[in-house]
Scaffold this active site. Structure first.
Site, PDB file in Angstrom:
ATOM      1  N   LYS A 234       0.807  -1.224   0.000  1.00 19.67           N
ATOM      2  CA  LYS A 234       0.000   0.000   0.000  1.00 19.67           C
ATOM      3  C   LYS A 234       0.837   1.270   0.000  1.00 19.67           C
ATOM      4  O   LYS A 234       0.373   2.335  -0.407  1.00 19.67           O
ATOM      5  CB  LYS A 234      -0.945   0.005   1.202  1.00 19.67           C
TER       6      LYS A 234
ATOM      7  N   SER B 229       1.067  -9.727  -0.352  1.00 21.93           N
ATOM      8  CA  SER B 229       0.746  -8.299  -0.329  1.00 21.93           C
ATOM      9  C   SER B 229       0.977  -7.612   1.004  1.00 21.93           C
ATOM     10  O   SER B 229       1.165  -6.401   1.051  1.00 21.93           O
ATOM     11  CB  SER B 229      -0.703  -8.086  -0.765  1.00 21.93           C
TER      12      SER B 229
END
Length: 413
Positions: free
Chosen positions: A62, A311
């Site tokens: 992110k 992720s």
């Protein structure tokens, strides 16, 4: 269903946008490794490449999109400050880089957010507001605060700058592992897979791209297959527990993504355990979803070079401990063995001796005399034991029976 964000008319991003984002964030965001896993390749029949985005400073991809967005704010917007809503990883990316750039940041987080993520966001200097049981409710409050305080709203996925930033991960992957033929990408709101798909298809049109969602939150799968969107539940993959897909990412996904896979909760747990045991790396539920999808359907990828994005790695330590222990139970390495015998002196010592002689370790012991349907002259002795595997447990049951101590293994539901 109420959308997380108003419909947008944003143009899809391009490879040039992703390359510009890569140049913009270079040096401030880690170029994470993409490594071949020999063991996972042997287990699945595919050649598995892992992109370790859990190695970012905030332990999530992110950061890429958040920084790309923040670097494009005007001086006036920077002074006003930013606001975002997030279940954790976007919050940390925005908070960390906003603090580094001297931009005031407010983050609205839903009540389901793991405490470790809340703590990290506060440590980066952001103002944290805990409100809403879902991202939709948190988004509503964030937009209210943005209007009241004249803050710049930084959306976690439905923004071309965010999408382009996230897409920089695949530029690195294809340089580090040019043999990759398939990509498996976790899907929450769609920003990561959209950014990666645009760049990947432009660079390597024959590449197959698969999204993966938790079985409880399958909004993208349902949209792609023309089904009414119905999602909800408590998922171990809270990072991709998103009710609505962004409109801009969905436009890109329809164009470039081959299919969306569904990962069962149990398979996500297994993937977390496998990554700890095999790769010695910690991932959160969302971060392990890609491997979970591969493990569940290896035939689809057999013989192919598969790139999986890990992720994020922000998992609560208590939850991680629980997942690891549940993994031991599933594998038969930790079990509850119930020995049924008459309530007479020496029976506990006799059972413990048989267990020890079988090479099985006793973790806990409990006598059960009251909550049982057996005779009042009988007792159940519950042993929590540690064995090598299920075969070892079966050997123990045979040894107990031979000693006149019939026993059973209590299996998890």
């Amino acid at each position: 269903m109420t959308s997380l964000a108003p419909p947008t008319a944003l143009a899809p991003i391009s490879l040039e946008d992703v390359r510009a984002a890569a140049a913009r964030i270079k040096g401030a965001v880690a170029e994470t490794p993409c490594l071949h896993s020999r063991t996972l390749s042997d287990l699945t029949g595919a050649q598995v490449w892992l992109k370790f985005e859990n190695h970012q400073f905030t332990a999530s991809f992110k950061e890429r999109g958040a920084l790309n967005k923040l670097l494009q704010l005007t001086d006036a917007e920077r002074k006003r400050g930013v606001i975002a809503m997030s279940a954790g990883n976007h919050a940390q990316g925005v908070a960390y880089h906003a603090g580094r750039l001297g931009i005031p940041a407010t983050i609205v987080m839903p009540t389901i957010t793991p405490y470790v993520k809340v703590r990290h966001v506060k440590a980066f200097g952001a103002n944290v507001v805990i409100e809403g049981d879902t991202l939709v409710e948190s988004a509503t409050r964030a937009r209210q605060l943005a209007a009241e305080q004249n803050l710049v709203f930084v959306h976690p996925y439905d923004d071309p700058a965010i999408m382009a930033g996230q897409g920089t991960a695949v530029l690195e992957m294809l340089q580090q592992a040019p043999a990759i033929q398939d990509l498996i990408v976790p899907v929450g709101g769609g920003g990561l897979i959209a950014g990666m798909a645009v760049a990947a298809k432009a660079l390597k049109p024959e590449l197959r791209i698969f999204g993966v969602e938790s079985e409880l939150y399958t909004a993208m799968y349902q949209e792609m297959h023309g089904l009414p969107v119905q999602v909800g539940g408590i998922s171990i993959a809270e990072g991709i527990s998103v009710r609505d897909i962004g409109r801009a990412p969905m436009d890109v996904v329809r164009r470039y993504v081959d299919d969306v896979l569904i990962a069962r909760e149990a398979d996500i747990e297994r993937a977390i355990v496998a990554l700890v045991e095999i790769e010695k790396t910690v991932t959160e539920g969302a971060g392990a979803a890609g491997l979970a999808a591969l493990i569940a359907d290896p035939a689809r990828f057999r013989g192919r070079h598969v790139g999986i994005v890990l992720s994020g790695g922000n998992i609560d330590t208590r939850l991680l401990a629980s997942v690891l222990m549940r993994g031991l139970v599933r594998d038969g390495r930790l079990a509850r063995v119930i020995v049924m015998t008459d309530d007479a002196p020496g029976r506990l010592a006799k059972a413990a001796g048989v267990i020890g002689n079988a090479g099985v370790n006793i973790v806990e012991v409990a006598h059960q005399r009251l909550f049982t349907l057996a005779s009042a002259k009988s007792t159940e002795i519950e042993f929590v034991v540690e064995a090598r595997d299920r075969a070892h447990l079966k050997e123990l049951l045979v040894a107990l029976a031979a000693a006149g101590l019939p026993a059973k293994v209590e299996e998890p539901d």
